[in-house]
Design a protein around this motif. Structure first.
Motif, PDB file in Angstrom:
ATOM      1  N   PRO A  43       0.783  -1.230   0.000  1.00 11.92           N
ATOM      2  CA  PRO A  43       0.000   0.000   0.000  1.00 11.92           C
ATOM      3  C   PRO A  43       0.818   1.286   0.000  1.00 11.92           C
ATOM      4  N   ARG A  44       2.054   1.237   0.472  1.00 13.76           N
ATOM      5  CA  ARG A  44       2.869   2.451   0.485  1.00 13.76           C
ATOM      6  C   ARG A  44       3.658   2.651  -0.811  1.00 13.76           C
ATOM      7  N   ARG A  45       3.590   1.661  -1.703  1.00 14.07           N
ATOM      8  CA  ARG A  45       4.282   1.789  -2.981  1.00 14.07           C
ATOM      9  C   ARG A  45       3.317   2.273  -4.056  1.00 14.07           C
ATOM     10  N   ALA A  46       3.789   3.233  -4.856  1.00 17.11           N
ATOM     11  CA  ALA A  46       3.033   3.724  -5.997  1.00 17.11           C
ATOM     12  C   ALA A  46       4.020   4.066  -7.108  1.00 17.11           C
ATOM     13  N   TYR A  47       3.492   4.152  -8.315  1.00 15.68           N
ATOM     14  CA  TYR A  47       4.296   4.474  -9.493  1.00 15.68           C
ATOM     15  C   TYR A  47       3.728   5.712 -10.165  1.00 15.68           C
ATOM     16  N   CYS A  48       4.607   6.509 -10.737  1.00 13.54           N
ATOM     17  CA  CYS A  48       4.190   7.739 -11.423  1.00 13.54           C
ATOM     18  C   CYS A  48       4.916   7.836 -12.761  1.00 13.54           C
ATOM     19  N   GLY A  49       4.151   7.934 -13.824  1.00 15.19           N
ATOM     20  CA  GLY A  49       4.722   8.143 -15.141  1.00 15.19           C
ATOM     21  C   GLY A  49       4.713   9.617 -15.490  1.00 15.19           C
ATOM     22  N   THR A  50       5.827  10.133 -15.971  1.00 14.89           N
ATOM     23  CA  THR A  50       5.938  11.548 -16.332  1.00 14.89           C
ATOM     24  C   THR A  50       6.180  11.696 -17.819  1.00 14.89           C
ATOM     25  N   PHE A  51       5.811  12.839 -18.349  1.00 14.07           N
ATOM     26  CA  PHE A  51       6.019  13.102 -19.774  1.00 14.07           C
ATOM     27  C   PHE A  51       7.385  13.759 -19.965  1.00 14.07           C
ATOM     28  N   GLY A  52       8.350  12.940 -20.331  1.00 14.97           N
ATOM     29  CA  GLY A  52       9.685  13.446 -20.601  1.00 14.97           C
ATOM     30  C   GLY A  52      10.729  13.078 -19.572  1.00 14.97           C
ATOM     31  N   ASP A  53      10.294  12.599 -18.403  1.00 17.23           N
ATOM     32  CA  ASP A  53      11.256  12.285 -17.340  1.00 17.23           C
ATOM     33  C   ASP A  53      11.088  10.867 -16.812  1.00 17.23           C
ATOM     34  N   GLY A  54      10.471  10.006 -17.580  1.00 18.78           N
ATOM     35  CA  GLY A  54      10.438   8.595 -17.262  1.00 18.78           C
ATOM     36  C   GLY A  54       9.502   8.189 -16.144  1.00 18.78           C
ATOM     37  N   LEU A  55       9.801   7.021 -15.570  1.00 20.89           N
ATOM     38  CA  LEU A  55       8.961   6.392 -14.551  1.00 20.89           C
ATOM     39  C   LEU A  55       9.595   6.531 -13.174  1.00 20.89           C
ATOM     40  N   TRP A  56       8.742   6.766 -12.161  1.00 16.78           N
ATOM     41  CA  TRP A  56       9.204   6.949 -10.785  1.00 16.78           C
ATOM     42  C   TRP A  56       8.416   6.034  -9.858  1.00 16.78           C
ATOM     43  N   LYS A  57       9.008   5.705  -8.705  1.00 16.14           N
ATOM     44  CA  LYS A  57       8.310   4.919  -7.701  1.00 16.14           C
ATOM     45  C   LYS A  57       8.515   5.541  -6.329  1.00 16.14           C
ATOM     46  N   THR A  58       7.570   5.282  -5.447  1.00  9.53           N
ATOM     47  CA  THR A  58       7.676   5.694  -4.048  1.00  9.53           C
ATOM     48  C   THR A  58       7.381   4.495  -3.169  1.00  9.53           C
TER      49      THR A  58
END
Length: 340
Positions: A43-58
């Protein structure tokens, strides 16, 4: 505790509920978040896709983020991210799907440590006609929906050009059907109605009851036919809300923004505009919608005017009591994820 992660135009906004109200954190300033998804196994992990700066995770519910995927995703413009609701094998993380511009689909079964491109997607017959109107030389994966009732079924919406599906986890693909939606922005499945698909599209509202082999377009009451956001009540598959405008210009351009939210509480019922507690239509960029998977009848809405909650199945709304700086009023939000 409920955690909300909102992808604004230039940053990510995290909200955590508490006894004293909502705590907010802003991060990833200067990025362009396009899509955000929680991992239900973590539950504390999430992913974020950005336009131009790739994929991120928390791994701390959005307070800090790490850039991932560079070793396997060759495209930096991530337009959609989705996490499978299924637990597969003994892996600690759910399967992740990532879509890009230009259109490509990647998958990871180990929390993003390695990736596989689902290359057969681009071999579909419709691929030669895919084209995004504002940038007609390209196109992108706008939405990825792993079916909540079937482990291997995955649906992918190309903006613009097709809603396609795979029944083997992305290995092979079935192309769009002629009567299906052409420009799906949001797609949903529901645990209580296997085989049912809900599509909120630039060419209207569509539903299928046979996994997309046939479609119907129940639009009675809809006076605005450019649809974007969509959410279905987690406990009632007939309770649906959508956001709509007269066209893409009013939906996405702040200069002439004008949008509304519609609700339908039963199959066959006419759509009705809901406005109690929501901002006025003029000046409001088209709304991103989400339902709470745990709390029945609970919906969230995000636009340039704020974040709003409904506890009565979308009939009335209340603005969350959080800071909303003036610069947010001019930004176009793109994503909203609700987690534990």
């Amino acid at each position: 505790m409920t955690t909300i992660i909102a992808g604004l135009q230039n940053s990510v906004l995290v909200l955590e509920s508490s006894k004293s109200g909502w705590k907010t954190y802003e991060s990833m300033k200067g990025s362009h978040p396009q899509s955000i998804a929680f991992d239900r196994l973590n539950p504390r992990r999430a992913y974020c896709g950005t336009f131009g700066d790739g994929l991120w995770k928390t791994d701390n519910s959005g307070r800090t983020w790490d850039n991932i995927g560079k070793n396997g995703i060759s495209i930096s413009s991530i337009t959609s991210v989705s996490v499978s609701p299924w637990k597969e094998g003994n892996d600690r993380f759910s399967k992740i799907y990532v879509g890009t511009e230009p259109s490509a689909l990647y998958a990871s079964s180990n929390g993003g440590e390695s990736w596989e491109r689902m290359s057969d997607l681009n071999k579909l017959g419709s691929a030669k006609s895919w084209s995004f109107p504002p940038r007609p030389w390209t196109h992108h994966v706008r939405w990825i929906e792993p079916d909540v009732n079937n482990l291997n079924y995955v649906f992918v919406a190309i903006e613009a050009g097709a809603l396609v599906q795979s029944r083997d986890g992305g290995r092979t693909w079935i192309d769009r059907v002629k009567q299906g939606p052409y420009d799906t922005h949001t797609l949903a499945t529901h645990r209580k109605t296997p085989k049912r698909l809900y599509s909120s599209a630039g060419d209207g509202y569509f539903e299928s009851f046979d996994y997309g082999e046939s479609w119907n377009s129940h639009t009675e009451g809809l006076r605005h036919h450019y649809l974007h956001g969509l959410a279905v009540d987690s406990s009632d598959p007939q309770n649906v809300i959508v956001s709509a405008s007269l066209g893409a210009g009013q939906a996405h351009n702040i200069e002439n923004a004008y949008s509304v939210v519609y609700r339908r509480s039963a199959d066959g019922e006419n759509w009705k505009i809901v406005s109690k507690g929501l901002p006025e239509s003029k000046g409001t960029i088209i709304t991103i919608l989400a339902s709470n998977a745990i709390n029945s009848g609970e919906f969230y809405a995000l636009n340039n005017r704020g974040i709003f909650i409904s506890n009565d199945s979308g009939i009335s709304w209340t603005a969350l009591d959080i800071p909303w700086p003036k610069e947010y009023l001019l930004q176009h939000p793109w994503s909203l994820a609700v987690g534990k």
